[in-house]
Write a protein that holds these residues in place. Structure first.
Motif, short mmCIF file in Angstrom:
data_model
loop_
_atom_site.label_atom_id
_atom_site.label_comp_id
_atom_site.label_asym_id
_atom_site.label_seq_id
_atom_site.Cartn_x
_atom_site.Cartn_y
_atom_site.Cartn_z
N SER A 1 0.83 -1.21 0.00
CA SER A 1 0.00 0.00 0.00
C SER A 1 0.86 1.25 0.00
N TRP B 1 -7.89 -4.79 0.26
CA TRP B 1 -7.29 -3.47 0.56
C TRP B 1 -7.46 -2.51 -0.61
N PHE B 2 -7.08 -2.95 -1.81
CA PHE B 2 -7.10 -2.03 -2.95
C PHE B 2 -8.52 -1.84 -3.52
#
Length: 465
Positions: A152, A185-186
């Motif tokens: 990230s 997450w993305f």
């Protein structure tokens, strides 16, 4: 005049010791071979210089007794220093090899989110953007990682510093176990207008067809390492090797060096058959500038655009030549390579995949891996850079050091001011910025790309310092 010079240099020419106020007996005793058991069981050896001087003054010892006592003290201190160094290396090995509970927590929470929240299972990228994944008019970056937090930071720093983020495509490659957390997450933290692809290795067609050299090599590597390394306990128990050698062997046991994520870069032409050029990024870097100018660099037909590591102001980090990585006491290495050949860095590399496909780089890489296995891992000690130095020999185009500053993870001489001026900074070494052993003055350069108010970050107690 000549007579005077003869008196001055005569003893040196004749091989005699130059006249000294130090009695000869002291030299003789201190030059004698030292036994490792010399101070074994002794409890009265002076512990400090002050104790030693006090004892000498009180006993009024002659030169021989002085030298013997001095040697005992030095031997004891050398043994203790060696033990302390080895313990330090062992503790660092354990600290750097373990997965911090915060990162483990983050992966678990994201995996759970992936299971329960449709928004965490979005196709990445969305269907209308899929054509961009093979469009060579975009700037393509590849990141291989099984660390969601690290990935990230790389992604965020890449996009936030891009002048034309809408032209950036980041291909994130991960393993099977990390795929769900990485996708979650993305999906939940989009970096629009950049295009992010998250793909697990098992989803690549090429890797699912027949035997894959990198997988076979890793299996052999792990088998041979377990046979010849004997684990950290055996390494630390060795009483004959220097602490630096023990440190290198401990580092060779690091999971990073057995990670498929670390080896997969040698197969970029096969993994991305439609792309002409990519920039490969390690997950322990931070990008601090727009990287699109890397596509303007004329590679002069070379395959690998990289920063050299044999010259620079930081003599500790930038003094690496082939002899720093390859074992030139082995005849196979000595016969084929120049020890003073300049090394270069993995971590931020421009790869011309068109030029690469015209070479035998990958075959050379695996040939030398096989030679290393046959030689009981004696050709080199660590990871993928040594065979990379060999495989890309003659195929490297040197780029400006601005694009890649190294060493932020293994020495703390780098100042914050110097690091801030680099285009890409690399926390190579054990002191990764997500670990407690990170150098505190450098960690903010990495932490600034984390939103510590994010519910997943807060929920796992990931803090700025």
């Amino acid at each position: 005049m000549v007579g005077c010079l003869g008196k001055r240099i005569g003893p040196r020419i004749l091989g005699r010791r130059i006249e000294s106020n130090v009695p000869e007996v002291i030299y003789r005793i201190l030059e004698e071979p030292v036994s490792k058991d010399e101070v074994l069981g002794k409890t009265d050896v002076p512990q400090t210089l002050q104790e030693f001087m006090s004892e000498m003054k009180q006993s009024r010892s002659d030169a021989k007794a002085f030298a013997l006592r001095l040697r005992e003290m030095i031997v004891l201190l050398e043994q203790r220093t060696r033990t302390a160094k080895i313990q330090e290396y062992l503790y660092r090995h354990v600290a750097s090899s373990s997965i911090p509970k915060q990162l483990h927590c983050l992966a678990l929470k994201l995996a759970n989110e992936h299971s329960n929240n449709a928004a965490a299972r979005l196709q990445l990228p969305s269907a209308e953007l899929v054509p961009a994944l093979v469009d060579n008019s975009y700037f393509h970056f590849v990141l291989a990682s099984d660390n969601v937090l690290a990935a990230s930071v790389v992604a965020t720093s890449l996009v936030k510093n891009a002048l034309r983020p809408e032209k950036f495509v980041l291909h994130i490659i991960t393993d099977r176990k990390t795929y769900s957390p990485m996708q979650a997450w993305f999906s939940l933290h989009p970096l629009d207008p950049a295009i992010i692809e998250v793909k697990a290795l098992h989803q690549f067609d090429w890797l699912s067809k027949g035997k894959v050299p990198v997988l076979e090599a890793m299996e052999k590597d792990q088998r041979v390492r377990s046979q010849f390394r004997g684990g950290s306990s055996a390494i630390v128990a060795n009483n004959t090797e220097k602490p630096q050698v023990i440190a290198a062997k401990l580092q060779a046991l690091s999971p990073k060096y057995n990670s498929l994520m670390n080896h997969i870069r040698i197969h970029l032409p096969e993994l991305f058959p439609s792309l002409n050029k990519v920039v490969f990024l390690d997950d322990d870097i931070v990008i601090q500038t727009d990287l699109s100018p890397l596509w303007d660099i004329d590679m002069n037909g070379k395959v690998n655009g990289a920063v050299e590591t044999c010259r620079g102001e930081d003599s500790f980090v930038m003094s690496k030549r082939f002899k720093s990585y390859l074992n030139f006491s082995h005849p196979l290495i000595a016969k084929n390579f120049d020890p003073n050949e300049c090394a270069w860095a993995y971590g931020m590399n421009i790869f011309d995949l068109e030029a690469w496909r015209k070479t035998n780089i990958s075959l050379t890489y695996y040939h030398w891996l096989e030679e290393n296995f046959k030689s009981d891992l004696s050709l080199w000690q660590l990871g993928t850079l040594p065979p990379g130095l060999i495989a890309f020999y003659g195929h490297v185009h040197v780029i400006d050091p601005f694009w890649h500053m190294l060493g932020l993870g293994y020495q703390d001489n780098t100042t914050l001011a110097d690091a801030e001026t680099a285009g890409v900074i690399h926390f190579n070494g054990r002191a990764k910025p997500w670990l407690d052993i990170a150098f505190p003055q450098l960690r903010p350069l990495w932490a600034k790309y984390i939103d510590f108010s994010d519910k997943f970050i807060k929920g796992c107690h990931i803090r700025a310092s």
